[in-house]
Design a protein around this motif. Structure first.
Motif, short mmCIF file in Angstrom:
data_model
loop_
_atom_site.label_atom_id
_atom_site.label_comp_id
_atom_site.label_asym_id
_atom_site.label_seq_id
_atom_site.Cartn_x
_atom_site.Cartn_y
_atom_site.Cartn_z
N LEU A 154 0.82 -1.13 -0.05
CA LEU A 154 -0.01 0.15 -0.08
C LEU A 154 0.83 1.30 0.01
CD1 LEU A 154 -2.80 -0.79 2.61
CD2 LEU A 154 -3.00 -1.06 0.27
N SER A 155 2.10 1.10 -0.89
CA SER A 155 2.87 2.49 -0.51
C SER A 155 3.96 2.36 -1.67
CB SER A 155 3.67 2.15 0.84
OG SER A 155 4.67 3.32 1.12
N ASN A 156 4.34 3.59 -1.87
CA ASN A 156 5.49 3.85 -2.63
C ASN A 156 6.64 4.79 -2.08
OD1 ASN A 156 4.62 2.91 -5.55
ND2 ASN A 156 2.83 4.33 -5.02
N SER A 157 7.87 4.51 -2.49
CA SER A 157 8.92 5.53 -1.78
C SER A 157 8.77 6.77 -2.25
CB SER A 157 10.25 4.94 -2.16
OG SER A 157 10.56 5.23 -3.70
N ASP A 158 9.28 7.53 -1.77
CA ASP A 158 9.12 9.23 -1.93
C ASP A 158 9.89 9.29 -3.30
OD1 ASP A 158 11.63 8.64 -0.47
OD2 ASP A 158 11.98 10.74 -0.22
N THR A 159 10.86 8.56 -3.52
CA THR A 159 11.85 8.74 -4.90
C THR A 159 10.85 8.20 -5.97
OG1 THR A 159 13.82 8.41 -3.63
CG2 THR A 159 13.97 7.84 -6.11
N MET A 160 10.29 7.05 -5.83
CA MET A 160 9.37 6.55 -6.98
C MET A 160 8.13 7.45 -7.14
SD MET A 160 8.65 4.21 -8.85
CE MET A 160 9.59 2.77 -9.12
N MET A 161 7.62 8.13 -6.18
CA MET A 161 6.43 9.05 -6.30
C MET A 161 6.95 10.08 -7.02
SD MET A 161 3.22 9.50 -6.26
CE MET A 161 2.70 7.99 -5.38
N GLY A 162 7.87 10.51 -6.88
CA GLY A 162 8.61 11.81 -7.42
C GLY A 162 8.61 11.51 -8.86
N ALA A 163 9.41 10.37 -9.17
CA ALA A 163 9.74 10.12 -10.72
C ALA A 163 8.12 9.77 -11.24
CB ALA A 163 10.35 8.87 -10.74
N HIS A 164 7.32 9.20 -10.72
CA HIS A 164 5.83 8.86 -11.17
C HIS A 164 5.21 10.11 -11.76
CE1 HIS A 164 2.28 6.51 -11.92
NE2 HIS A 164 1.74 7.07 -10.89
N TYR B 135 -14.24 3.69 -11.63
CA TYR B 135 -13.36 2.63 -11.05
C TYR B 135 -11.93 3.15 -11.14
CZ TYR B 135 -16.34 -1.31 -11.88
OH TYR B 135 -17.45 -2.28 -11.64
N ARG B 136 -11.02 2.59 -10.16
CA ARG B 136 -9.65 3.14 -9.94
C ARG B 136 -8.54 2.05 -10.25
NH1 ARG B 136 -9.23 5.86 -4.35
NH2 ARG B 136 -10.08 3.72 -3.77
N ILE B 137 -7.57 2.45 -10.58
CA ILE B 137 -6.40 1.61 -11.02
C ILE B 137 -5.51 1.62 -9.82
CG2 ILE B 137 -4.72 1.14 -12.16
CD1 ILE B 137 -6.24 2.26 -14.77
N LYS B 138 -5.08 0.68 -9.26
CA LYS B 138 -3.99 0.41 -8.19
C LYS B 138 -2.49 1.17 -8.55
CE LYS B 138 -2.11 -2.57 -4.61
NZ LYS B 138 -0.64 -2.27 -4.96
N GLY B 139 -2.27 2.21 -7.83
CA GLY B 139 -0.86 2.85 -8.09
C GLY B 139 -0.17 2.82 -7.00
N ASP B 140 -0.15 1.68 -5.97
CA ASP B 140 0.81 1.47 -5.06
C ASP B 140 1.54 0.53 -5.48
OD1 ASP B 140 -0.74 3.09 -3.14
OD2 ASP B 140 -2.14 1.48 -2.69
N ALA B 141 2.89 0.57 -4.64
CA ALA B 141 4.13 -0.63 -5.11
C ALA B 141 4.14 -0.68 -6.44
CB ALA B 141 3.57 -2.00 -4.76
N LEU B 142 4.53 0.69 -7.03
CA LEU B 142 5.03 0.81 -8.55
C LEU B 142 6.29 0.12 -8.68
CD1 LEU B 142 4.02 4.49 -9.10
CD2 LEU B 142 2.91 2.54 -9.96
N SER B 143 6.53 -0.53 -9.65
CA SER B 143 8.09 -1.14 -10.02
C SER B 143 8.59 -0.29 -10.86
CB SER B 143 7.85 -2.60 -10.79
OG SER B 143 7.01 -2.21 -12.11
N THR B 144 8.10 0.63 -11.68
CA THR B 144 8.65 1.75 -12.36
C THR B 144 7.95 3.04 -12.54
OG1 THR B 144 7.94 1.24 -14.54
CG2 THR B 144 10.02 0.14 -13.76
N PRO B 145 8.27 4.15 -12.75
CA PRO B 145 7.49 5.41 -12.69
C PRO B 145 6.41 5.23 -13.81
CG PRO B 145 9.86 5.99 -12.71
CD PRO B 145 9.81 4.52 -12.81
N ASP B 146 6.71 4.40 -14.86
CA ASP B 146 5.82 4.25 -15.95
C ASP B 146 4.94 3.13 -16.13
OD1 ASP B 146 7.75 2.86 -16.80
OD2 ASP B 146 7.78 3.52 -18.96
#
Length: 246
Positions: A17-27, A212-223
């Motif tokens: 249920l989370s992303n790192s601050d670095t990943m969220m910034g790049a995303h 409907y919402r798409i899950k954006g947690d636990a991203l593997s890459t920004p895209d």
């Protein structure tokens, strides 16, 4: 068609249920280059996307809000109104210190202030980068027997509107759980009702009256959400849901 993306934490111990601050910034940097972000009800274009963050944790204010301003993005923040303090002088490191499973325990919302305060919510709303939704009063599974739907769905809206001085037009179903009575009451009080479901929407009516919402947690890459295979899966789910009507 447009996407509504769902996020929860930043830098939480609950990794699904989370992303790192670095990943969220790049995303968010990627989104700013490829999409136009919307608030519910905004005109939809070919590059539209709606960003939603559940639970109004303090980590949204601490990490995400500065990124929204930096990249000139909009986001919807879903607020469980029973846990919102007017203001706090608790330092940021303490407010960010709870593990995910501890946040809703007893009076931790008072002693740690792990949620955004009304002062912070007003600041974010006034910036033009954030609008708020109700996420119920107490963040309960509303489909469970005995749930006080009037309090959770309607009184939460009243509390937010009275404290923030704005209209609250969106409701985000806690845990994505609902039944017919929940949907009927939510639709009575809110133009926009959001669920979980990993599908696209063709309009603000959603599918069967739910967005409907798409899950954006636990991203593997920004895209990663926007790669062809992922998008194909979302399209398949959308078609199935549209055929079924829900």
């Amino acid at each position: 068609m447009f996407s509504v993306i769902m996020y929860h934490h930043i830098n939480s111990d609950d990794l699904p249920l989370s992303n790192s601050d670095t990943m969220m910034g790049a995303h968010l940097a990627y989104i700013s280059e490829h999409f136009t972000t919307l608030f519910p009800g905004d005109p939809i274009t070919s590059d539209s996307i709606c960003l939603t963050f559940d639970d109004a944790y303090y980590d949204f204010y601490h990490y995400v809000f500065p990124l929204l301003k930096k990249y000139k993005l909009k986001a919807l923040l879903a607020v469980p109104s029973a846990y919102i303090l007017e203001d706090t002088d608790i330092p940021p490191e303490r407010r960010l210190s709870l593990k995910h499973h501890e946040i809703y325990k007893a009076d931790n919302y008072k002693t740690y202030a792990p949620f955004c305060t009304y002062m912070e919510l007003r600041e974010m709303i006034q910036s033009g980068h954030v609008v708020v939704a109700s996420h119920s009063m107490n963040h309960l599974n509303l489909s469970e027997k005995g749930a006080d739907l009037e309090n959770e769905i309607f009184s939460s809206k009243v509390a937010l509107e009275e404290n923030l001085g704005v209209r609250v037009e969106s409701f985000v179903l806690p845990y994505g759980k609902y039944n017919n009575a929940v949907v009927a009451l939510a639709r009575e009080h809110y133009p926009y009702v959001f669920r979980i479901g990993n599908a696209f929407n063709s309009s603000w009516e959603g599918i069967g009256g739910l967005l409907y919402r798409i899950k954006g947690d636990a991203l593997s890459t920004p895209d990663s959400l926007f790669r062809p295979l992922k998008q194909a899966g979302f399209w398949f789910k959308t078609i199935v849901k549209m055929v079924k009507g829900s």
